[in-house]
Design an enzyme around this catalytic site. Structure first.
Site, PDB file in Angstrom:
ATOM      1  N   GLU A 127      32.453  -0.324   5.945  1.00 16.83           N
ATOM      2  CA  GLU A 127      32.370  -0.931   6.996  1.00 16.83           C
ATOM      3  C   GLU A 127      33.692  -1.683   7.675  1.00 16.83           C
ATOM      4  OE1 GLU A 127      28.692  -3.019   7.831  1.00 16.83           O
ATOM      5  OE2 GLU A 127      27.439  -1.075   7.733  1.00 16.83           O
ATOM      6  N   ASN A 169      32.870   4.470   3.729  1.00 19.81           N
ATOM      7  CA  ASN A 169      31.446   4.675   4.382  1.00 19.81           C
ATOM      8  C   ASN A 169      31.363   3.864   5.670  1.00 19.81           C
ATOM      9  OD1 ASN A 169      28.558   5.520   4.368  1.00 19.81           O
ATOM     10  ND2 ASN A 169      28.101   3.336   3.832  1.00 19.81           N
ATOM     11  N   GLU A 232      23.035   7.240   5.188  1.00 19.02           N
ATOM     12  CA  GLU A 232      22.093   6.243   5.272  1.00 19.02           C
ATOM     13  C   GLU A 232      21.188   6.586   6.648  1.00 19.02           C
ATOM     14  OE1 GLU A 232      23.614   2.203   5.890  1.00 19.02           O
ATOM     15  OE2 GLU A 232      25.073   2.733   4.269  1.00 19.02           O
TER      16      GLU A 232
HETATM   17  C1  XIL Z   1      20.835  -3.190   4.391  1.00 22.36           C
HETATM   18  C2  XIL Z   1      19.601  -3.086   3.706  1.00 22.36           C
HETATM   19  O1  XIL Z   1      18.746  -2.019   3.901  1.00 22.36           O
HETATM   20  C3  XIL Z   1      18.614  -4.189   3.734  1.00 22.36           C
HETATM   21  O2  XIL Z   1      17.716  -4.396   2.811  1.00 22.36           O
HETATM   22  C4  XIL Z   1      19.634  -5.517   3.600  1.00 22.36           C
HETATM   23  O3  XIL Z   1      19.067  -6.733   3.791  1.00 22.36           O
HETATM   24  C5  XIL Z   1      20.728  -5.723   4.486  1.00 22.36           C
HETATM   25  O4  XIL Z   1      21.490  -4.293   4.250  1.00 22.36           O
HETATM   26  N1  XIL Z   1      24.777  -0.491   6.378  1.00 22.36           N
HETATM   27  C6  XIL Z   1      24.843  -0.402   5.010  1.00 22.36           C
HETATM   28  C7  XIL Z   1      23.601  -0.859   4.192  1.00 22.36           C
HETATM   29  O5  XIL Z   1      25.870  -0.006   4.210  1.00 22.36           O
HETATM   30  O6  XIL Z   1      24.015  -1.720   2.981  1.00 22.36           O
HETATM   31  C8  XIL Z   1      22.772  -1.748   4.810  1.00 22.36           C
HETATM   32  O7  XIL Z   1      21.453  -1.916   3.952  1.00 22.36           O
HETATM   33  C9  XIL Z   1      22.310  -1.167   6.126  1.00 22.36           C
HETATM   34  C10 XIL Z   1      23.570  -1.070   7.199  1.00 22.36           C
END
Ligand code: XIL
Length: 298
Positions: A127, A169, A232
Site C-alpha cells: 500500500e 501489494n 486479499e
Molecule cells: C487487516 C486485518 O484483516 C485486520 O484484522 C487488522 O485489524 C487490520 O488489517 N489491507 C491489508 C491487510 O494489506 O493487512 C489488512 O488486514 C486489510 C487491508
C-alpha cells in the site's frame, strides 16, 4: 472437489485464505481450512508490529503457529507484509530519515532471513501508492526516507531469501486506473533496471461490481514479466457477490501468470469487514452461493 484441489489442477495454482493464529483452536474453522485451501496468509501475525515489537527484538511465535501448520499440511505460505505504513510498531512510528531507513532495512533482512525457504511469496511493500488521480506515492514516514525506499526493500529481501517471490501489494487496483498505472510504471522501471521484483499482489477488496477491465489490468502487469496474485479477495454481500467472485476467478485463470487467489478470511464472522458478509462461508461454516460459483469457475 475443493477450492485448493481444483486450483491445483488449473496449472498448479493455489487457492488460499488469510488465517488468524487466535482462531486456530476453532475446529469448524480448521476443518474448513484443511479441507478447502492449499495456501495461507497470516492475517496480522507477520506484520512489523507483531514480529518486531521492540527495536531489534523479534517475536515469531504466532507467525510460526501459522507457518508450521501450513508446512505440515503442504500449504504454500504468502508472507504479509514486510513494510507497510500501517501496523508499524510504536517505536518506529515516530522515526524518520536515515534512522528509520536502517530500521526498516534491518526489519526486512531479519524477518525474510528467519522465514527463508518457507515463503512462496512475500509482500515486501504494501500500500505505498496514493488513492485518487495522482498515480503517485502515498505520503508516509517510510516514503519520506527517500523515493528509493521500495527498491531498497526489494534488494534487501532478495538478499535475505533469494527463492521467495517478491511482491508489491496494493488495493484499489482492480482495473486500469491512475493508481494501478502508477504501480505499473514503477514495476516497468524496476524490471528495466534489474530491481528484483517478481510479482504484484492485487488485494481486491471489492464492492458490488467488478471493473470490466479487471482481467486486462492483470494481463498488462503479467506482460511486464511479473507474476500476479489475487491476495486479499473479499466481496460485499449483495445480489452480485457470487458473480463477482466467479469473475475474479475466471480472470485469474485466463492470465497465465496469475499464480493463485487468496480470500481474506474463512467465514463471514472471521472477516475484518464486519457486517458485510464478504466471504465464501457463512458464520456457521456453511458454503455460500459464492463458494459454489467459485468452485464451478475453477
Ligand atoms: C487487516 C486485518 O484483516 C485486520 O484484522 C487488522 O485489524 C487490520 O488489517 N489491507 C491489508 C491487510 O494489506 O493487512 C489488512 O488486514 C486489510 C487491508
Amino acid at each position: 472437489s475443493t477450492l485448493g484441489a481444483s486450483a491445483a489442477e488449473r496449472g498448479g495454482r493455489y487457492f488460499g485464505a488469510a488465517i488468524a493464529a487466535g482462531r486456530m483452536g476453532d475446529s469448524t474453522y480448521m476443518n474448513i481450512l484443511n479441507r478447502e485451501f492449499n495456501q495461507v496468509t497470516a492475517e496480522n501475525e507477520m506484520k512489523w508490529d507483531a514480529t518486531e515489537p521492540s527495536r531489534n527484538s523479534f517475536s515469531f511465535g504466532n507467525g510460526d503457529r501459522i507457518a508450521n501448520h501450513a508446512i505440515s499440511r503442504g500449504m504454500k505460505i504468502r508472507g504479509h507484509a514486510l513494510l507497510w505504513h500501517q501496523q508499524m510498531p510504536t517505536w518506529a512510528r515516530g522515526m524518520e530519515g536515515s534512522d528509520l531507513r536502517s530500521a526498516m532495512i534491518n526489519h526486512v533482512t531479519r524477518v525474510a532471513t528467519y522465514y527463508r525457504g518457507k515463503i512462496h511469496s512475500w509482500d515486501v511493500v504494501n500500500e505505498a501508492f496514493a488513492d485518487g488521480g495522482s498515480g503517485g506515492r502515498r505520503d508516509s514516514n517510510l516514503q519520506r526516507t527517500g523515493n528509493d525506499w521500495i527498491e531498497a526493500a526489494f534488494r534487501a529481501a532478495d538478499a535475505a531469501d533469494p527463492n521467495a517471490k517478491l511482491c508489491y501489494n496494493d488495493y484499489n487496483t482492480d482495473g486500469i486506473n491512475a493508481k494501478s498505472t502508477g504501480i505499473y510504471n514503477m514495476v516497468r522501471d524496476f524490471k528495466s533496471r534489474g530491481v528484483p521484483i517478481d510479482c504484484v499482489g492485487f488485494q481486491s477488496h471489492l464492492g458490488t461490481s467488478l471493473s470490466s477491465d479487471y482481467q486486462a489490468n492483470l494481463q498488462r502487469f503479467a506482460d511486464l514479466g511479473v507474476d500476479v496474485e489475487i491476495t486479499e479477495l473479499d466481496v460485499a454481500q449483495g445480489s452480485n457477490q457470487a458473480n463477482i467472485f466467479a469473475g475474479v476467478t475466471r480472470a485469474c485463470l485466463n492470465v497465465a501468470r496469475c499464480n493463485g487467489i487468496t480470500v481474506w478470511g474463512i467465514r463471514d464472522s472471521d472477516s475484518w469487514r464486519t457486517g458485510e458478509n464478504p466471504l465464501l462461508f457463512d458464520s456457521s461454516g456453511n458454503k455460500k452461493a459464492a463458494y459454489n460459483s467459485v468452485l464451478s469457475a475453477l
